[in-house]
Design an enzyme around this catalytic site. Structure first.
Site, PDB file in Angstrom:
ATOM      1  N   GLY A  28      -0.321   9.250   1.045  1.00  0.00           N
ATOM      2  CA  GLY A  28       0.322  10.556   0.914  1.00  0.00           C
ATOM      3  C   GLY A  28       1.466  10.765   1.880  1.00  0.00           C
ATOM      4  O   GLY A  28       2.331  11.608   1.635  1.00  0.00           O
ATOM      5  N   MET A  29       1.503   9.994   2.988  1.00  0.00           N
ATOM      6  CA  MET A  29       2.553  10.234   3.965  1.00  0.00           C
ATOM      7  C   MET A  29       3.337   8.985   4.320  1.00  0.00           C
ATOM      8  O   MET A  29       4.234   9.045   5.165  1.00  0.00           O
ATOM      9  CB  MET A  29       1.942  10.824   5.245  1.00  0.00           C
ATOM     10  CG  MET A  29       0.963   9.900   5.936  1.00  0.00           C
ATOM     11  SD  MET A  29       0.315  10.628   7.441  1.00  0.00           S
ATOM     12  CE  MET A  29      -0.786   9.315   7.972  1.00  0.00           C
ATOM     13  N   VAL A  72       3.304   1.128   2.912  1.00  0.00           N
ATOM     14  CA  VAL A  72       3.140  -0.016   3.799  1.00  0.00           C
ATOM     15  C   VAL A  72       3.672  -1.272   3.114  1.00  0.00           C
ATOM     16  O   VAL A  72       3.386  -1.522   1.941  1.00  0.00           O
ATOM     17  CB  VAL A  72       1.657  -0.216   4.176  1.00  0.00           C
ATOM     18  CG1 VAL A  72       1.503  -1.377   5.154  1.00  0.00           C
ATOM     19  CG2 VAL A  72       1.093   1.055   4.787  1.00  0.00           C
ATOM     20  N   ASP A  78      -8.493  11.518  11.873  1.00  0.00           N
ATOM     21  CA  ASP A  78      -8.425  11.293  10.422  1.00  0.00           C
ATOM     22  C   ASP A  78      -9.261  10.080  10.032  1.00  0.00           C
ATOM     23  O   ASP A  78      -8.805   9.191   9.310  1.00  0.00           O
ATOM     24  CB  ASP A  78      -6.967  11.115   9.981  1.00  0.00           C
ATOM     25  CG  ASP A  78      -6.812  11.197   8.458  1.00  0.00           C
ATOM     26  OD1 ASP A  78      -7.674  11.814   7.797  1.00  0.00           O
ATOM     27  OD2 ASP A  78      -5.838  10.630   7.931  1.00  0.00           O
ATOM     28  N   LYS A 117     -11.542   8.174   7.847  1.00  0.00           N
ATOM     29  CA  LYS A 117     -11.912   8.222   6.439  1.00  0.00           C
ATOM     30  C   LYS A 117     -11.853   6.793   5.894  1.00  0.00           C
ATOM     31  O   LYS A 117     -11.243   5.908   6.508  1.00  0.00           O
ATOM     32  CB  LYS A 117     -10.966   9.142   5.660  1.00  0.00           C
ATOM     33  CG  LYS A 117      -9.500   8.707   5.699  1.00  0.00           C
ATOM     34  CD  LYS A 117      -8.613   9.734   5.003  1.00  0.00           C
ATOM     35  CE  LYS A 117      -7.135   9.307   5.049  1.00  0.00           C
ATOM     36  NZ  LYS A 117      -6.256  10.317   4.438  1.00  0.00           N
ATOM     37  N   GLU A 140      -0.357  -4.887  13.127  1.00  0.00           N
ATOM     38  CA  GLU A 140      -1.018  -6.154  12.817  1.00  0.00           C
ATOM     39  C   GLU A 140      -1.265  -6.226  11.312  1.00  0.00           C
ATOM     40  O   GLU A 140      -1.673  -5.244  10.692  1.00  0.00           O
ATOM     41  CB  GLU A 140      -2.338  -6.193  13.589  1.00  0.00           C
ATOM     42  CG  GLU A 140      -3.299  -7.272  13.172  1.00  0.00           C
ATOM     43  CD  GLU A 140      -4.669  -7.078  13.796  1.00  0.00           C
ATOM     44  OE1 GLU A 140      -5.543  -7.931  13.572  1.00  0.00           O
ATOM     45  OE2 GLU A 140      -4.872  -6.066  14.505  1.00  0.00           O
ATOM     46  N   GLY A 182       0.815  -1.201   0.000  1.00  0.00           N
ATOM     47  CA  GLY A 182       0.000   0.000   0.000  1.00  0.00           C
ATOM     48  C   GLY A 182       0.848   1.251   0.000  1.00  0.00           C
ATOM     49  O   GLY A 182       1.993   1.246   0.447  1.00  0.00           O
ATOM     50  N   VAL A 194      -3.510  -7.215   8.424  1.00  0.00           N
ATOM     51  CA  VAL A 194      -4.934  -7.499   8.236  1.00  0.00           C
ATOM     52  C   VAL A 194      -5.168  -7.960   6.810  1.00  0.00           C
ATOM     53  O   VAL A 194      -4.730  -7.312   5.854  1.00  0.00           O
ATOM     54  CB  VAL A 194      -5.789  -6.245   8.532  1.00  0.00           C
ATOM     55  CG1 VAL A 194      -7.259  -6.552   8.314  1.00  0.00           C
ATOM     56  CG2 VAL A 194      -5.545  -5.767   9.953  1.00  0.00           C
TER      57      VAL A 194
END
Length: 573
Positions: A22-23, A26, A144, A146, A100, A19, A102
């Site tokens: 913007g910051m 992953v 945050d 969302k 974790e 993943g 997922v």
């Protein structure tokens, strides 16, 4: 996947990229010390250059790691990596967090396929609110909420992630434009966030309302050409009820369900935090009631909309001025004229009178400004030993209630969490529940020998264990698929989830070539192999003394256990 194995902090192996935001990006990873799969979030190098941000990030990650709830993605560890692969140097470490792993998909990807069914939208919203209910009790505001921060697992469960990161980011950003550039989008900002004001748990409830709106309609309530334009709408514009944006192919029953939820969404998205739900519990209760309750009339909905979003031109003008000061964005234009100057001065005067009156009242009621003499504050006890926690509670004149609970990540005898959370005000002598770790949950290996493979698997699952590899072995006395032995002896206590390997009977034995053997020797060999010998005399060939096997009814090789083998021998002269 990189051909070079990268290890962070001496124990975390970095694997595939799964993943990117913007910051941060992953990666799938593996904890070499504890032997488990993990997710590794590595923060952007631009954020890493800010020493103050790294300090805030580390503190917020530590706070998030203390939260353990099924609806929250666990944070196991946080640190800083100075390797070249992370994009930093020894003088410019890059923050990372270990989470974790997922298995599922982001809620934003689910919504991208279109509006959700009401039953699914309510179920996902309930999961988000359940996570917020827990975090708010622990004193952590997400900031945050969302769809990009919500995971839907393969079983349909909700997992909320990135607790604490938004606070570290927003505290390091001076303008709305900077904050939205880092965090992502202003589409889910509360009005107080848009104005750069202090936020509390009610900001998360506003964002949860926006997410519910998007799940029901497939689109965000406010859209604009820039983050500041969207933020302005959050402060000054009235959202259309979700039922007005439904697709024509919605059946009437589904539309009625959406209409029943309209007041809930509008209440959650109230501009004034005091007009929203008081907490996540109230929000969840309202959703439950709406699913089984009556549908509001258009008149009732219009009255609610007027109550929550009534015209307030002064408020809108002040907001526009505030946003222009907080942002460098020059694309935003005024959409309505300002009020007369006299109104502004009258409002300022009235506000000044009110403030002075409130100040006098507060000073008169509480001249000392302190807590009541009987008040006690719950100390921070998570991670401490039970004995140490008891001592601190006694000093605070509070009682302790111990509840043991299995936890693989908290040391045995240490506090996992408290109820109520640290910082809560109590009366002298009230009780605090301490959830104390007993270590990883244990299971006892059940009796397995003599069971079929299917029965043994069921027994392992019921005991909280897993079936591992299954190998076969020839056994002359055991039928096919019966368990002969296990890798862990029955009655042994092992950590829950341990894998147990089985050896089962193949149901066959190996038949050797017995031609040329004496009849007695061949018969004994068959009996030893669990087979039955059937001597068959053949008079048309010359007999021998002792009798010798001339032929067998089955060729050499594997034969079923308990088979009868004809042994032919000659009796002729």
């Amino acid at each position: 996947m990189s051909t070079t194995t990268r290890i962070m902090a001496g124990r975390y192996r970095v694997d595939d990229l799964i993943g990117r935001g913007g910051m941060a990006h992953v990666h799938r990873g593996y904890d070499l010390t504890l032997g488990r799969d993990i997710a590794i979030k590595i923060l952007d190098r631009e954020l890493a250059r800010d020493t103050a941000f790294r300090t805030r990030f580390r503190m917020e990650a530590q706070a998030a790691s203390r939260m353990s709830h099924p609806s929250i993605v666990r944070v196991f560890d946080a640190g800083e990596d100075s390797s070249a692969e992370a994009g930093g140097t020894a003088a410019e470490p890059v923050p990372f967090i270990i989470m974790e792993l997922v298995h599922g998909e982001l809620l934003k990807d689910v919504i991208a396929r279109g509006a959700l069914r009401t039953v699914d939208a309510v179920r996902y919203a309930d999961g988000i609110l359940e996570a917020l209910e827990y975090s708010h009790r622990a004193g952590v505001v997400h900031r945050d909420i969302k769809p990009g921060n919500v995971m839907i697992t393969s079983s349909g469960a909700v997992k909320v992630m990135d607790f604490g990161i938004a606070r570290a980011v927003s505290d390091s950003s001076s303008t709305v434009a900077e904050t939205t550039q880092i965090i992502g989008t202003a589409a889910y900002f509360s009005p107080e966030q848009a104005k750069g004001e202090q936020v509390d748990a009610r900001a998360d409830l506003y964002s949860a309302g926006v997410v519910l709106y998007e799940m029901l309609t497939g689109r965000q309530p406010f859209r604009g050409e820039s983050p500041v334009a969207v933020a302005y709408q959050h402060v000054s514009e009235t959202p259309r009820p979700p039922s007005e944006l439904h697709d024509e192919d919605h059946d009437e029953k589904e539309l009625e369900r959406i209409r029943a939820i309209d007041p809930i969404v509008l209440r959650a998205m109230a501009k004034d935090p005091f007009q929203r739900f008081a907490d996540a519990v109230s929000f969840r209760t309202a959703l439950d009631d709406a699913v089984t309750g009556t549908v509001p009339t258009k008149k009732q909905l219009s009255s609610l909309t007027s109550e929550l979003y009534g015209p307030n031109p002064r408020h809108a003008q002040e907001t526009a001025r505030t946003l222009r000061q907080l942002s460098s964005d020059t694309t935003m234009t005024r959409t309505q004229s300002g009020p007369p100057v006299a109104w502004i001065w009258a409002g300022v005067a009235l506000l000044a009178v009110l403030l002075v009156s409130v100040l006098i009242w507060v000073l008169a009621m509480r001249p000392d400004g302190g807590l009541p003499s009987s008040a006690r504050i719950v100390p921070h006890l998570v991670g401490q030993t039970y004995d140490s926690a008891i001592v601190q509670l006694k000093k605070a004149d509070l009682r302790a209630i111990r509840i043991d609970q299995a936890d693989a990540d908290i040391a045995v005898g240490s506090v996992i969490s408290t109820d109520p959370a640290a910082g809560t005000q109590l009366e002298k002598g009230q009780s605090v529940t301490l959830y104390v770790s007993t270590g990883a949950a244990k299971s006892t290996v059940p009796p397995l020998t003599g069971l079929t493979q299917a029965a043994a698997k069921d027994a392992l699952i019921k005991a909280g264990l897993q079936l591992g590899s299954v190998s076969q072995k020839n056994d002359p006395h055991t039928q096919h698929d019966i368990v002969l032995s296990s890798s862990v002896a029955s009655g042994t206590e092992v950590p829950s989830g341990t894998t147990v390997d089985l050896v089962v009977a193949s149901g066959v034995v190996t038949l050797n070539d017995l031609t040329g053997w004496t009849l007695d020797q061949a018969t004994a060999a068959l009996q030893q192999a669990g087979l039955t010998a059937n001597p068959v005399a053949k008079p048309d060939c010359k007999g021998t003394d002792p009798k010798t096997v001339a032929a067998m009814s089955a060729p050499p090789g594997d034969v079923p256990v308990g088979s009868t083998i004809d042994l032919t021998y000659c009796t002729g002269k």
